[in-house]
Design an enzyme around this catalytic site. Structure first.
Site, PDB file in Angstrom:
ATOM      1  N   ASP A 118      37.805  41.736  36.085  1.00 32.42           N
ATOM      2  CA  ASP A 118      36.747  40.878  36.632  1.00 32.42           C
ATOM      3  C   ASP A 118      35.374  41.348  36.157  1.00 32.42           C
ATOM      4  OD1 ASP A 118      34.953  39.375  38.105  1.00 32.42           O
ATOM      5  OD2 ASP A 118      36.086  39.509  39.970  1.00 32.42           O
ATOM      6  N   ASP A 320      31.547  34.745  32.842  1.00 28.24           N
ATOM      7  CA  ASP A 320      32.466  35.268  33.856  1.00 28.24           C
ATOM      8  C   ASP A 320      33.913  35.148  33.383  1.00 28.24           C
ATOM      9  OD1 ASP A 320      33.377  36.150  36.440  1.00 28.24           O
ATOM     10  OD2 ASP A 320      33.781  34.059  36.959  1.00 28.24           O
TER      11      ASP A 320
END
Ligand code: NAG
Ligand code: NAG
Ligand code: NAG
Length: 440
Positions: A118, A320
């Protein structure tokens, strides 16, 4: 002559496939890879412990995964350092928000965990034995000879988001964090050895989860690759000098394996880059300066300053790894979509998160989308712009509007748009690079 070359290359390809079939790609030992080059698996890859028993079509997989994007984008918009907000979890979610996993070992001897990657989180965390609400695969601190819990008076404890220590700063360092928009963890900060392929990171600080709530918590933990102080990159500066890159595999290929490369050594020498922007209120996020979007050759007309980076409101654009399809704030998305639709023949339909689906038979020449950043243009290939149904002659523009609420200030360049590109994060020179690469 040409036929002969083709025949030969077909045989060669055949040999290549049969040879690689002989090695099980899921169990090939890490010693076959470079010290700091790790495989990235899609969460539903056959090599991932999270792959479904019966795979559905990738089109449906993407549709399903994209339904969790609005939660994630709202969560990313609201990420503010040191602010704890633990939402009430619905407990209804069955889908993972997580999209890509890495095989790592924690502790001594190493315990194998498939941790989610992440780029918008800093602190890593794993479920630990005794955890309430975790699944069966947990890290067992008691069998690791290098494990240590960290106290409140440790400097690293003051850096963790959602930390809760008594005013006296005595006792173990606990923290609570919300995650994914609908879930939360409660953990203690600990340290142990982290093994990444052949490299060992000693005294790596991470959260040992005591309790989880909600359905978005990655089952075997999360590896934070953000840019804040407790992220993997910040904790490994002596080893990797603040540089890493990844290539995310496409959802479409069967053995979806990409790579994470840590350190300067194996990075591309020639790559287009754009400056990274820093937001002190959201230190984990990789902000870039998106200056415009083109559909075909046409630069889409946008309200003035709508893409401007604003550290105090959080407005701007981030890259992201955990959002599936690129989300633009409503006025930006509407302008891009309208320009795209104006080129299309026949009826436009909606499907799940996608509001611009069309018949590919009457639209063989869908326009390409170009993202313009400061100093870098990225022309998205067709497979990063559209998603095609396998059953019908239907394709959809693989982008959507960010949830239209008060927090909606953030544009998110998501993983479907990044697949089969090398994305370089260079924190030393504060820049982000993008280059096409077939990473499958
Ligand atoms: C953290 O979570 C635990 C368990 O849910 C709870 O008991 C504790 O009060 C929470 N702490 C904070 C600071 O929110
Ligand atoms: C982003 O790019 C625009 C256009 O080149 C420029 O005017 C602006 O100053 C840049 N913003 C930042 C934060 O670098
Ligand atoms: C729409 O149809 C026209 C005429 O057949 C064709 O030239 C054009 O390329 C089509 N549009 C797309 C997006 O394929």
């Amino acid at each position: 002559m040409t036929h002969r070359v083709m025949a030969l290359s077909t045989i060669f390809l055949f040999l290549l496939i049969s040879t690689s079939n002989a090695i099980d790609p899921c169990t090939s030992p890490p010693s076959q890879s470079d010290g700091s080059d790790l495989s990235i698996l899609h969460i539903y890859s056959p090599c991932s412990p999270f792959s479904p028993p019966r795979p559905t079509s990738w089109f449906n997989t993407v549709l399903n995964m994209a339904t969790k994007d609005p939660n994630r984008v709202t969560y990313l918009s609201s990420l503010v350092s040191q602010k704890t907000s633990v939402p009430i979890a619905s407990g209804q979610q069955i889908l993972q928000t997580a999209n890509y996993v890495l095989r790592v070992k924690l502790g001594t001897p190493g315990q194998l965990m498939f941790m989610v990657l992440d780029t918008s989180s800093d602190t890593a965390w794993v479920p630990c034995s005794g955890c309430t609400g975790c699944s069966s695969t947990v890290f067992t601190p008691t069998t690791s000879s290098t494990y240590q819990s960290l106290d409140c008076n440790e400097q690293r404890c003051t850096q963790v988001r959602g930390q809760s220590c008594p005013a006296t700063a005595l006792g173990p360092c606990f923290f609570n964090q919300s995650y994914g928009g609908d879930s939360s963890i409660s953990a203690s900060l600990v340290q142990d050895s982290l093994r990444l392929a052949l490299d060992i990171v000693p005294n790596y600080a991470f959260g040992c989860i005591n309790a989880v709530a909600g359905g978005s918590i990655p089952k075997q933990g999360l590896l934070g690759l953000g840019r804040g102080s407790l992220s993997l990159i910040s904790q490994t500066v002596p080893l990797y000098n603040g540089i890493f890159s990844y290539c995310l595999p496409s959802f479409k290929s069967y053995y979806f394996s990409g790579s994470l490369r840590l350190g300067a050594a194996s990075q591309p020498k020639i790559i287009k880059t754009t400056p990274l922007l820093q937001n002190p209120h959201r230190p984990s996020l990789y902000y870039v300066n998106l200056t415009g979007i083109s559909v075909g050759k046409k630069l889409v007309a946008l309200p003035i300053d709508i893409l401007t980076f604003n550290p105090s409101t959080g407005a701007g654009t981030i890259i992201d790894s955990g959002t599936v399809i690129t989300r633009f704030i409503e006025p930006v998305y509407a302008a891009v979509r309208d320009e795209f639709r104006s080129r299309m023949n026949g009826t436009i339909t909606s499907l799940g998160a996608f509001d611009t689906c069309f018949d590919t038979e009457v639209n063989p020449a869908a326009p390409l989308v170009t993202l313009h950043f400061s100093g870098m243009d990225v022309v998205l290939p067709v497979e990063n712009t559209l998603i095609h149904s396998s059953a019908t002659p239907l394709a959809c523009l693989a982008m959507a509007s960010a949830p239209n609420n008060v927090n909606s200030v953030l544009n998110v360049i998501a993983n479907l748009q990044q697949q089969n590109h090398r994305i370089l994060f260079d924190l030393v020179n504060s820049r982000l690079g993008i280059a096409r690469e077939n990473c499958n």
